[in-house]
Design a protein around this motif. Structure first.
Motif, mmCIF file in Angstrom:
data_model
loop_
_atom_site.group_PDB
_atom_site.id
_atom_site.type_symbol
_atom_site.label_atom_id
_atom_site.label_comp_id
_atom_site.label_asym_id
_atom_site.label_seq_id
_atom_site.Cartn_x
_atom_site.Cartn_y
_atom_site.Cartn_z
ATOM 1 N N GLY A 57 -6.310 7.828 -2.885
ATOM 2 C CA GLY A 57 -4.876 7.981 -2.680
ATOM 3 C C GLY A 57 -4.464 7.997 -1.229
ATOM 4 N N ASP A 58 -5.262 8.610 -0.378
ATOM 5 C CA ASP A 58 -4.920 8.658 1.045
ATOM 6 C C ASP A 58 -4.897 7.263 1.651
ATOM 7 O OD1 ASP A 58 -4.631 11.415 1.052
ATOM 8 O OD2 ASP A 58 -6.701 11.771 1.671
ATOM 9 N N ALA A 59 -5.838 6.427 1.256
ATOM 10 C CA ALA A 59 -5.887 5.057 1.777
ATOM 11 C C ALA A 59 -4.650 4.278 1.349
ATOM 12 C CB ALA A 59 -7.153 4.351 1.306
ATOM 13 N N VAL A 60 -4.219 4.472 0.116
ATOM 14 C CA VAL A 60 -3.016 3.793 -0.375
ATOM 15 C C VAL A 60 -1.776 4.340 0.334
ATOM 16 C CG1 VAL A 60 -1.583 3.309 -2.388
ATOM 17 C CG2 VAL A 60 -4.075 3.298 -2.614
ATOM 18 N N ALA A 61 -1.674 5.643 0.460
ATOM 19 C CA ALA A 61 -0.516 6.265 1.099
ATOM 20 C C ALA A 61 -0.375 5.825 2.552
ATOM 21 C CB ALA A 61 -0.602 7.783 1.001
ATOM 22 N N ASP A 62 -1.482 5.544 3.214
ATOM 23 C CA ASP A 62 -1.445 5.092 4.608
ATOM 24 C C ASP A 62 -0.766 3.728 4.760
ATOM 25 O OD1 ASP A 62 -2.694 7.361 5.521
ATOM 26 O OD2 ASP A 62 -4.688 6.439 5.666
ATOM 27 N N LEU A 63 -0.551 3.023 3.662
ATOM 28 C CA LEU A 63 0.000 1.673 3.710
ATOM 29 C C LEU A 63 1.513 1.627 3.498
ATOM 30 C CD1 LEU A 63 -2.731 -0.018 1.504
ATOM 31 C CD2 LEU A 63 -2.678 0.167 3.992
ATOM 32 N N PHE A 64 2.147 2.768 3.299
ATOM 33 C CA PHE A 64 3.562 2.805 2.929
ATOM 34 C C PHE A 64 4.469 2.055 3.885
ATOM 35 C CE2 PHE A 64 3.722 6.825 0.073
ATOM 36 C CZ PHE A 64 3.014 6.138 -0.899
ATOM 37 N N GLY A 65 4.214 2.102 5.172
ATOM 38 C CA GLY A 65 5.095 1.453 6.134
ATOM 39 C C GLY A 65 4.804 -0.012 6.375
ATOM 40 N N LEU A 66 3.722 -0.512 5.795
ATOM 41 C CA LEU A 66 3.339 -1.913 6.009
ATOM 42 C C LEU A 66 4.070 -2.841 5.047
ATOM 43 C CD1 LEU A 66 -0.550 -1.715 6.339
ATOM 44 C CD2 LEU A 66 1.124 -1.972 8.158
ATOM 45 N N PRO A 67 4.320 -4.074 5.472
ATOM 46 C CA PRO A 67 4.805 -5.066 4.514
ATOM 47 C C PRO A 67 3.787 -5.225 3.381
ATOM 48 C CG PRO A 67 4.988 -5.886 6.757
ATOM 49 C CD PRO A 67 4.188 -4.620 6.817
ATOM 50 N N LEU A 68 4.271 -5.507 2.185
ATOM 51 C CA LEU A 68 3.389 -5.575 1.026
ATOM 52 C C LEU A 68 2.274 -6.611 1.183
ATOM 53 C CD1 LEU A 68 5.989 -5.192 -1.847
ATOM 54 C CD2 LEU A 68 4.368 -3.484 -1.011
ATOM 55 N N GLY A 69 2.546 -7.702 1.877
ATOM 56 C CA GLY A 69 1.507 -8.708 2.106
ATOM 57 C C GLY A 69 0.330 -8.129 2.889
ATOM 58 N N GLN A 70 0.632 -7.369 3.941
ATOM 59 C CA GLN A 70 -0.421 -6.737 4.738
ATOM 60 C C GLN A 70 -1.094 -5.613 3.966
ATOM 61 O OE1 GLN A 70 1.048 -5.387 8.507
ATOM 62 N NE2 GLN A 70 1.596 -7.427 9.200
#
Length: 81
Positions: A57-70
């Motif tokens: 979950g932490d790895a996924v949560a770290d992606l919140f601000g990134l564009p979905l492609g990245q």
């Protein structure tokens, strides 16, 4: 079989099929913040994406601000896809 599907398409499926976000709102340059998901939907996304890509979950949560492609590329890298 899941690994053969494009990682971005896998994320789109989570958002559109499971969280019922209209498909026309989802794109590679859109962030989760842009989608204005409530806290319950964000938590559900973390669980679903974590299950889909084998990420915590932490790895996924770290992606919140990134564009979905990245975000999809990073999750695929974590999953070794």
């Amino acid at each position: 079989m899941r690994g053969m599907i494009d990682p971005f398409d896998r994320l789109v499926a989570i958002l559109t099929d499971r969280l019922e976000i209209p498909e026309d709102l989802v794109g590679p340059d859109v962030t989760l913040q842009d989608l204005d998901l409530d806290s319950l939907a964000l938590e559900e996304f973390v669980v679903l994406a974590g299950d889909e890509f084998g990420a915590d979950g932490d790895a996924v949560a770290d992606l919140f601000g990134l564009p979905l492609g990245q975000a999809a590329e990073r999750l695929a890298a974590l999953a070794g896809v």
